[in-house]
Design an enzyme around this catalytic site. Structure first.
Site, PDB file in Angstrom:
ATOM      1  CB  CYS A   1      -0.982  -0.003   1.175  1.00 12.30           C
ATOM      2  SG  CYS A   1      -2.261  -1.260   0.994  1.00 12.30           S
TER       3      CYS A   1
ATOM      4  CD  GLU B   1      -8.203   0.099   2.603  1.00 10.68           C
ATOM      5  OE1 GLU B   1      -8.014   1.187   3.169  1.00 10.68           O
ATOM      6  OE2 GLU B   1      -7.392  -0.838   2.645  1.00 10.68           O
TER       7      GLU B   1
ATOM      8  CG  HIS C   1     -13.678   8.491 -10.053  1.00  8.15           C
ATOM      9  ND1 HIS C   1     -14.920   8.098  -9.602  1.00  8.15           N
ATOM     10  CD2 HIS C   1     -13.247   7.523 -10.885  1.00  8.15           C
ATOM     11  CE1 HIS C   1     -15.247   6.950 -10.174  1.00  8.15           C
ATOM     12  NE2 HIS C   1     -14.246   6.572 -10.948  1.00  8.15           N
TER      13      HIS C   1
END
Length: 150
Positions: A25, A136, A75
């Site tokens: 990550c 998530e 986005h």
């Protein structure tokens, strides 16, 4: 008088990277987030009120969460502004990308804290934020509860 919890769910796509993290990550990647927002209050009892029987109109809750969270984060790519990722953020912004700089590591845990603060500020005074759940992935989520944060 009965207290009732009302929950509305939201979906949005957001990218992020965890600077200094020791796993995958640390790379820029994205998630299809699911956010569940639960508020608590008493249903309106005033028979002349257009929202009779409601704690809050689902549409009113939707407006708050969409304006402050979904429309902002959907986005977009989120970076901690206190890391070298700020240079990448500037480059992406200069190319027309939607970039959000925050003053925290953009983990689900920190994002849910940020979202709780934003939502609490916008709720009518007779309604309280009870909890948030920020999912998530299909199997991983962070939760915020008012009772844990008083």
């Amino acid at each position: 008088m009965s207290k009732i919890r009302i929950t509305k769910q939201f979906n949005f796509e957001t990218g992020h990277a965890l600077y200094g993290y020791d796993g995958k990550c640390r790379n820029v990647h994205g998630h299809s987030y699911k956010l569940s927002v639960t508020v608590i209050g008493e249903p309106i009892k005033d028979t002349s009120h257009v929202k009779l029987g409601m704690v809050i109109d689902f549409g009113d809750l939707k407006k708050i969460v969409k304006q402050d969270i979904v429309d902002v984060f959907d986005h977009a790519t989120v970076f901690n502004k206190n890391t070298p990722h700020v240079e990448l953020a500037k480059e992406l912004s200069s190319r027309g990308h939607n970039v959000i700089l925050v003053d925290y590591q953009p983990t689900s845990e920190n994002m849910v804290i940020d979202f709780a603060e934003k939502i609490k500020k916008r709720l009518p005074e007779h309604i309280s934020l009870h909890s948030l759940k920020l999912q998530e992935t299909e199997t991983s989520f962070a939760e915020w509860y008012a009772v844990d944060n008083n």
